[in-house]
Design a protein around this motif. Structure first.
Motif, PDB file in Angstrom:
ATOM      1  N   PRO A 142       0.793  -1.227   0.000  1.00  0.00           N
ATOM      2  CA  PRO A 142       0.000   0.000   0.000  1.00  0.00           C
ATOM      3  C   PRO A 142       0.828   1.282   0.000  1.00  0.00           C
ATOM      4  O   PRO A 142       0.462   2.253  -0.649  1.00  0.00           O
ATOM      5  CB  PRO A 142      -0.849  -0.107   1.262  1.00  0.00           C
ATOM      6  CG  PRO A 142      -0.318  -1.235   2.043  1.00  0.00           C
ATOM      7  CD  PRO A 142       0.514  -2.066   1.150  1.00  0.00           C
ATOM      8  N   PHE A 143       1.953   1.290   0.690  1.00  0.00           N
ATOM      9  CA  PHE A 143       2.760   2.503   0.717  1.00  0.00           C
ATOM     10  C   PHE A 143       3.300   2.831  -0.671  1.00  0.00           C
ATOM     11  O   PHE A 143       3.326   3.992  -1.075  1.00  0.00           O
ATOM     12  CB  PHE A 143       3.910   2.383   1.718  1.00  0.00           C
ATOM     13  CG  PHE A 143       4.737   3.632   1.781  1.00  0.00           C
ATOM     14  CD1 PHE A 143       4.282   4.741   2.470  1.00  0.00           C
ATOM     15  CD2 PHE A 143       5.947   3.716   1.124  1.00  0.00           C
ATOM     16  CE1 PHE A 143       5.012   5.913   2.513  1.00  0.00           C
ATOM     17  CE2 PHE A 143       6.698   4.879   1.159  1.00  0.00           C
ATOM     18  CZ  PHE A 143       6.230   5.977   1.849  1.00  0.00           C
TER      19      PHE A 143
ATOM     20  N   ASN B 297      -6.852   6.187  -8.700  1.00  0.00           N
ATOM     21  CA  ASN B 297      -6.875   4.720  -8.782  1.00  0.00           C
ATOM     22  C   ASN B 297      -5.826   4.097  -7.859  1.00  0.00           C
ATOM     23  O   ASN B 297      -6.097   3.105  -7.177  1.00  0.00           O
ATOM     24  CB  ASN B 297      -6.672   4.261 -10.223  1.00  0.00           C
ATOM     25  CG  ASN B 297      -7.891   4.536 -11.083  1.00  0.00           C
ATOM     26  OD1 ASN B 297      -9.013   4.583 -10.608  1.00  0.00           O
ATOM     27  ND2 ASN B 297      -7.659   4.748 -12.360  1.00  0.00           N
ATOM     28  N   TYR B 298      -4.617   4.662  -7.849  1.00  0.00           N
ATOM     29  CA  TYR B 298      -3.575   4.130  -6.964  1.00  0.00           C
ATOM     30  C   TYR B 298      -3.947   4.342  -5.492  1.00  0.00           C
ATOM     31  O   TYR B 298      -3.755   3.460  -4.664  1.00  0.00           O
ATOM     32  CB  TYR B 298      -2.215   4.762  -7.271  1.00  0.00           C
ATOM     33  CG  TYR B 298      -1.611   4.265  -8.560  1.00  0.00           C
ATOM     34  CD1 TYR B 298      -1.381   2.908  -8.782  1.00  0.00           C
ATOM     35  CD2 TYR B 298      -1.273   5.154  -9.575  1.00  0.00           C
ATOM     36  CE1 TYR B 298      -0.832   2.448  -9.980  1.00  0.00           C
ATOM     37  CE2 TYR B 298      -0.714   4.705 -10.763  1.00  0.00           C
ATOM     38  CZ  TYR B 298      -0.495   3.353 -10.955  1.00  0.00           C
ATOM     39  OH  TYR B 298       0.050   2.907 -12.131  1.00  0.00           O
ATOM     40  N   TYR B 299      -4.494   5.516  -5.181  1.00  0.00           N
ATOM     41  CA  TYR B 299      -4.910   5.774  -3.792  1.00  0.00           C
ATOM     42  C   TYR B 299      -6.010   4.804  -3.362  1.00  0.00           C
ATOM     43  O   TYR B 299      -5.987   4.280  -2.247  1.00  0.00           O
ATOM     44  CB  TYR B 299      -5.415   7.216  -3.637  1.00  0.00           C
ATOM     45  CG  TYR B 299      -4.366   8.296  -3.776  1.00  0.00           C
ATOM     46  CD1 TYR B 299      -3.065   8.126  -3.311  1.00  0.00           C
ATOM     47  CD2 TYR B 299      -4.685   9.509  -4.375  1.00  0.00           C
ATOM     48  CE1 TYR B 299      -2.117   9.124  -3.436  1.00  0.00           C
ATOM     49  CE2 TYR B 299      -3.744  10.520  -4.509  1.00  0.00           C
ATOM     50  CZ  TYR B 299      -2.467  10.319  -4.034  1.00  0.00           C
ATOM     51  OH  TYR B 299      -1.533  11.325  -4.156  1.00  0.00           O
TER      52      TYR B 299
ATOM     53  N   PHE C 198      -4.703   0.929   3.812  1.00  0.00           N
ATOM     54  CA  PHE C 198      -3.733   2.007   3.968  1.00  0.00           C
ATOM     55  C   PHE C 198      -4.455   3.245   4.462  1.00  0.00           C
ATOM     56  O   PHE C 198      -5.491   3.627   3.923  1.00  0.00           O
ATOM     57  CB  PHE C 198      -3.049   2.281   2.623  1.00  0.00           C
ATOM     58  CG  PHE C 198      -1.905   3.236   2.722  1.00  0.00           C
ATOM     59  CD1 PHE C 198      -0.735   2.866   3.352  1.00  0.00           C
ATOM     60  CD2 PHE C 198      -1.995   4.504   2.184  1.00  0.00           C
ATOM     61  CE1 PHE C 198       0.342   3.729   3.434  1.00  0.00           C
ATOM     62  CE2 PHE C 198      -0.926   5.375   2.256  1.00  0.00           C
ATOM     63  CZ  PHE C 198       0.244   4.992   2.885  1.00  0.00           C
ATOM     64  N   ASP C 199      -3.911   3.881   5.470  1.00  0.00           N
ATOM     65  CA  ASP C 199      -4.493   5.076   6.065  1.00  0.00           C
ATOM     66  C   ASP C 199      -3.720   6.300   5.564  1.00  0.00           C
ATOM     67  O   ASP C 199      -2.599   6.563   6.012  1.00  0.00           O
ATOM     68  CB  ASP C 199      -4.413   4.961   7.585  1.00  0.00           C
ATOM     69  CG  ASP C 199      -5.036   6.137   8.302  1.00  0.00           C
ATOM     70  OD1 ASP C 199      -5.379   7.145   7.657  1.00  0.00           O
ATOM     71  OD2 ASP C 199      -5.174   6.051   9.532  1.00  0.00           O
TER      72      ASP C 199
ATOM     73  N   ALA D 174      -0.360   8.259   6.835  1.00  0.00           N
ATOM     74  CA  ALA D 174       0.797   8.336   5.929  1.00  0.00           C
ATOM     75  C   ALA D 174       1.340   9.757   5.875  1.00  0.00           C
ATOM     76  O   ALA D 174       2.556   9.967   5.954  1.00  0.00           O
ATOM     77  CB  ALA D 174       0.414   7.862   4.533  1.00  0.00           C
ATOM     78  N   HIS D 175       0.463  10.733   5.760  1.00  0.00           N
ATOM     79  CA  HIS D 175       0.922  12.130   5.727  1.00  0.00           C
ATOM     80  C   HIS D 175       1.597  12.505   7.053  1.00  0.00           C
ATOM     81  O   HIS D 175       2.634  13.175   7.050  1.00  0.00           O
ATOM     82  CB  HIS D 175      -0.234  13.081   5.438  1.00  0.00           C
ATOM     83  CG  HIS D 175      -0.653  13.104   4.006  1.00  0.00           C
ATOM     84  ND1 HIS D 175       0.190  13.482   2.986  1.00  0.00           N
ATOM     85  CD2 HIS D 175      -1.834  12.793   3.421  1.00  0.00           C
ATOM     86  CE1 HIS D 175      -0.451  13.411   1.833  1.00  0.00           C
ATOM     87  NE2 HIS D 175      -1.680  12.990   2.070  1.00  0.00           N
ATOM     88  N   ILE D 176       1.032  12.065   8.148  1.00  0.00           N
ATOM     89  CA  ILE D 176       1.629  12.362   9.452  1.00  0.00           C
ATOM     90  C   ILE D 176       2.987  11.672   9.577  1.00  0.00           C
ATOM     91  O   ILE D 176       3.965  12.276  10.035  1.00  0.00           O
ATOM     92  CB  ILE D 176       0.672  11.954  10.595  1.00  0.00           C
ATOM     93  CG1 ILE D 176      -0.562  12.862  10.587  1.00  0.00           C
ATOM     94  CG2 ILE D 176       1.390  12.002  11.949  1.00  0.00           C
ATOM     95  CD1 ILE D 176      -1.688  12.420  11.499  1.00  0.00           C
ATOM     96  N   ASP D 177       3.063  10.417   9.143  1.00  0.00           N
ATOM     97  CA  ASP D 177       4.341   9.697   9.193  1.00  0.00           C
ATOM     98  C   ASP D 177       5.395  10.364   8.316  1.00  0.00           C
ATOM     99  O   ASP D 177       6.545  10.507   8.707  1.00  0.00           O
ATOM    100  CB  ASP D 177       4.171   8.236   8.778  1.00  0.00           C
ATOM    101  CG  ASP D 177       3.460   7.405   9.825  1.00  0.00           C
ATOM    102  OD1 ASP D 177       3.318   7.867  10.977  1.00  0.00           O
ATOM    103  OD2 ASP D 177       3.030   6.278   9.490  1.00  0.00           O
TER     104      ASP D 177
END
Length: 187
Positions: free
Chosen positions: A102-103, A123-125, A133-134, A138-141
């Motif tokens: 997912p990443f 589509n990828y998201y 996948f969150d 992800a943005h926070i990480d």
């Protein structure tokens, strides 16, 4: 992907030049020294020398051509350098080897979004989200990783993207304000 604490270790190591020289010696003696290539690439990346890190990972991708993590990280480095065509190329190669990452799908979405291919990005998201996948996390990480690496402008942008997804997070708002102030002081 790399652990952020490694970056802190490399950024604040006063003997890093000696370590770099030792790693270069190792590679000169054995151009296929995987561990030395990886460590040298990590040091370069931590010190904002992504072009040098790319060269190391290019070598690694020839040695470990079936290693999806090496290919994915090479794609990430190209993404960081804004070389979106190569980023896409290596992220797709990584997905060919392991399609349920997912990443990598998220990063590929970011890459094609920057290329203006919004439908492809969505589509990828969607595939990444389907694999649990969150994107908020992800943005926070990403923000934390950039902050630990001393890349405050990029951290700010990632935290801002997360805040756009969830405006109820007061801690995130405080972090954004803190970084904004820090960036303004530097400029």
């Amino acid at each position: 992907m790399l652990q952020t604490l490694v970056f802190r270790e490399y950024r604040y190591d006063k003997n890093i030049d000696n370590r770099i020289e030792k790693l270069k010696e190792n590679i000169n003696q054995n151009e296929n020294d995987i561990e030395s290539l990886k460590e040298l690439a990590n040091i370069y990346h931590a010190h904002k020398k992504n072009s040098e890190a790319v060269l190391m990972y290019e070598k690694l991708s020839k040695i470990l051509y079936n290693d999806n993590e090496v290919l994915a990280f090479l794609g990430y480095l190209y993404y960081e350098n804004n070389d979106l065509d190569n980023a896409k190329k290596y992220l797709l190669k990584a997905l060919e080897l392991y399609e349920k990452e997912p990443f990598v799908l998220f990063l590929l979405g970011n890459t094609v979004s920057r290329q203006g291919k919004i439908i492809d990005a969505i589509n990828y998201y969607e595939k990444a989200i389907f694999l649990d996948f969150d994107i908020l996390t992800a943005h926070i990480d990403f923000g934390r990783k950039y902050e630990h690496m001393g890349r405050h402008k990029k951290a700010y942008k990632e935290y801002l993207a997360a805040y756009e997804l969830d405006k109820s997070d007061d801690g995130l708002k405080e972090k954004i304000d803190y970084l904004k102030e820090k960036i303004e002081k530097i400029q």
